[in-house]
Design a protein around this motif. Structure first.
Motif, short mmCIF file in Angstrom:
data_model
loop_
_atom_site.label_atom_id
_atom_site.label_comp_id
_atom_site.label_asym_id
_atom_site.label_seq_id
_atom_site.Cartn_x
_atom_site.Cartn_y
_atom_site.Cartn_z
N TYR A 185 0.80 -1.23 0.00
CA TYR A 185 0.00 0.00 0.00
C TYR A 185 0.84 1.28 0.00
CZ TYR A 185 -4.29 -2.63 0.47
OH TYR A 185 -5.36 -3.47 0.22
N VAL A 186 2.01 1.26 0.63
CA VAL A 186 2.84 2.47 0.72
C VAL A 186 3.87 2.51 -0.40
CG1 VAL A 186 4.46 3.74 2.17
CG2 VAL A 186 2.47 2.66 3.20
N ASP A 187 4.69 1.49 -0.52
CA ASP A 187 5.78 1.52 -1.50
C ASP A 187 5.30 1.30 -2.93
OD1 ASP A 187 7.54 1.85 0.65
OD2 ASP A 187 7.84 -0.32 0.86
N LEU A 188 4.39 0.36 -3.15
CA LEU A 188 3.95 0.06 -4.51
C LEU A 188 2.81 0.96 -4.97
CD1 LEU A 188 4.13 -3.86 -4.51
CD2 LEU A 188 5.84 -2.21 -5.33
N LEU A 189 1.76 1.10 -4.15
CA LEU A 189 0.62 1.93 -4.56
C LEU A 189 0.82 3.41 -4.26
CD1 LEU A 189 -2.51 -0.27 -3.75
CD2 LEU A 189 -1.07 -0.22 -5.80
N GLY A 190 1.73 3.75 -3.37
CA GLY A 190 2.09 5.14 -3.14
C GLY A 190 1.24 5.92 -2.15
N PHE A 191 0.44 5.24 -1.33
CA PHE A 191 -0.32 5.96 -0.32
C PHE A 191 0.62 6.48 0.76
CE2 PHE A 191 -3.62 3.03 -2.00
CZ PHE A 191 -4.51 4.00 -2.46
N GLN A 192 0.35 7.69 1.24
CA GLN A 192 1.18 8.32 2.27
C GLN A 192 0.67 7.95 3.66
OE1 GLN A 192 3.96 10.28 1.47
NE2 GLN A 192 3.50 9.42 -0.54
N ILE A 193 1.60 7.67 4.57
CA ILE A 193 1.23 7.34 5.94
C ILE A 193 0.89 8.63 6.70
CG2 ILE A 193 2.06 6.42 8.15
CD1 ILE A 193 3.83 4.51 6.52
N ALA A 245 -3.35 8.22 3.55
CA ALA A 245 -4.07 9.27 2.83
C ALA A 245 -4.47 8.76 1.45
CB ALA A 245 -3.21 10.51 2.70
N CYS A 246 -5.75 8.98 1.11
CA CYS A 246 -6.28 8.62 -0.21
C CYS A 246 -7.16 9.78 -0.64
CB CYS A 246 -7.05 7.31 -0.13
SG CYS A 246 -7.77 6.81 -1.71
N GLY A 247 -6.54 10.81 -1.23
CA GLY A 247 -7.29 12.02 -1.56
C GLY A 247 -7.77 12.66 -0.27
N GLN A 248 -9.06 12.97 -0.20
CA GLN A 248 -9.64 13.55 1.01
C GLN A 248 -10.06 12.48 2.02
OE1 GLN A 248 -9.81 16.93 1.61
NE2 GLN A 248 -8.55 16.98 -0.23
N GLN A 249 -10.01 11.22 1.60
CA GLN A 249 -10.40 10.12 2.47
C GLN A 249 -9.16 9.43 3.04
OE1 GLN A 249 -11.90 10.39 -0.77
NE2 GLN A 249 -13.47 11.57 0.28
N LEU A 303 -12.95 -2.59 -3.29
CA LEU A 303 -12.65 -1.18 -3.12
C LEU A 303 -12.20 -0.66 -4.48
CD1 LEU A 303 -12.17 1.31 -1.32
CD2 LEU A 303 -9.97 0.32 -0.70
N ALA A 304 -12.79 0.43 -4.96
CA ALA A 304 -12.48 0.98 -6.27
C ALA A 304 -11.83 2.35 -6.13
CB ALA A 304 -13.74 1.09 -7.12
N PHE A 305 -10.76 2.56 -6.89
CA PHE A 305 -10.05 3.83 -6.91
C PHE A 305 -10.26 4.50 -8.26
CE2 PHE A 305 -7.60 1.12 -4.03
CZ PHE A 305 -7.60 1.91 -2.90
N LYS A 306 -10.56 5.80 -8.23
CA LYS A 306 -10.71 6.57 -9.45
C LYS A 306 -9.32 6.98 -9.92
CE LYS A 306 -13.15 10.54 -11.35
NZ LYS A 306 -14.10 11.62 -11.05
N VAL A 307 -9.03 6.75 -11.20
CA VAL A 307 -7.75 7.14 -11.79
C VAL A 307 -8.01 7.89 -13.08
CG1 VAL A 307 -6.49 5.18 -10.77
CG2 VAL A 307 -7.50 4.94 -13.05
N LYS A 308 -7.04 8.69 -13.50
CA LYS A 308 -7.19 9.44 -14.75
C LYS A 308 -7.11 8.52 -15.96
CE LYS A 308 -5.57 13.82 -12.97
NZ LYS A 308 -4.56 14.84 -12.95
N SER A 309 -6.19 7.55 -15.91
CA SER A 309 -6.00 6.64 -17.03
C SER A 309 -5.81 5.21 -16.52
CB SER A 309 -4.78 7.05 -17.86
OG SER A 309 -4.45 6.03 -18.80
N VAL A 310 -6.76 4.35 -16.83
CA VAL A 310 -6.62 2.94 -16.46
C VAL A 310 -5.41 2.34 -17.16
CG1 VAL A 310 -7.68 0.65 -16.72
CG2 VAL A 310 -9.01 2.54 -15.78
N ASP A 311 -5.23 2.64 -18.44
CA ASP A 311 -4.10 2.07 -19.18
C ASP A 311 -2.76 2.45 -18.55
OD1 ASP A 311 -5.77 0.81 -21.05
OD2 ASP A 311 -5.78 2.57 -22.36
#
Length: 126
Positions: free
Chosen positions: A23-31, A48-52, A77-85
């Motif tokens: 979750y932190v190193d690969l997906l980049g969420f901040q602690i 942190a995941c945006g405002q959530q 759990l679904a995350f909104k991204v700008k580009s799926v590709d």
């Protein structure tokens, strides 16, 4: 009664190092906060995941998730991204396997799934 937005999503992982790395190193969420709870012998990492926020609990010997047939409760759990590709490419470069990209029949937007180290289905959706 008025619900404004989602405050947090709670996820239970079984392995501290694997889950935190994913979750932190690969997906980049901040602690935001990280705490060891001695009375429960587990960890709680707020991300942190945006405002959530995502509450990542690491609980040894938690029962395995039921996937198929699906049980009642949270499905994924679904995350909104700008580009799926672009996101799929980044995930794959980090060794995270994704399902084939497909279009959501109702929104017409691209989407796909991948899984966390404990098999929790995660979706990315444009």
């Amino acid at each position: 009664m008025m619900f404004d937005t989602i405050h947090h999503i709670a996820i239970i992982g079984s392995d501290y190092e694997k889950s935190k790395h994913f979750y932190v190193d690969l997906l980049g969420f901040q602690i935001i906060r990280e705490n060891y709870r001695a009375e429960r012998d587990d960890y709680k990492i707020d991300l942190a995941c945006g405002q959530q926020e995502i509450e990542l609990f690491i609980i040894k010997n938690a029962p395995a998730r039921v996937n198929y047939p699906e049980a009642l409760g949270l499905r994924h759990l679904a995350f909104k991204v700008k580009s799926v590709d672009d996101t799929v490419k980044e995930l794959n470069e980090k060794g995270i396997e994704t399902e084939p990209v497909r279009f959501d029949n109702y929104t017409g937007k691209k989407m796909t799934f991948f899984h966390d180290p404990d098999g929790l289905p995660l979706e990315i959706h444009e």
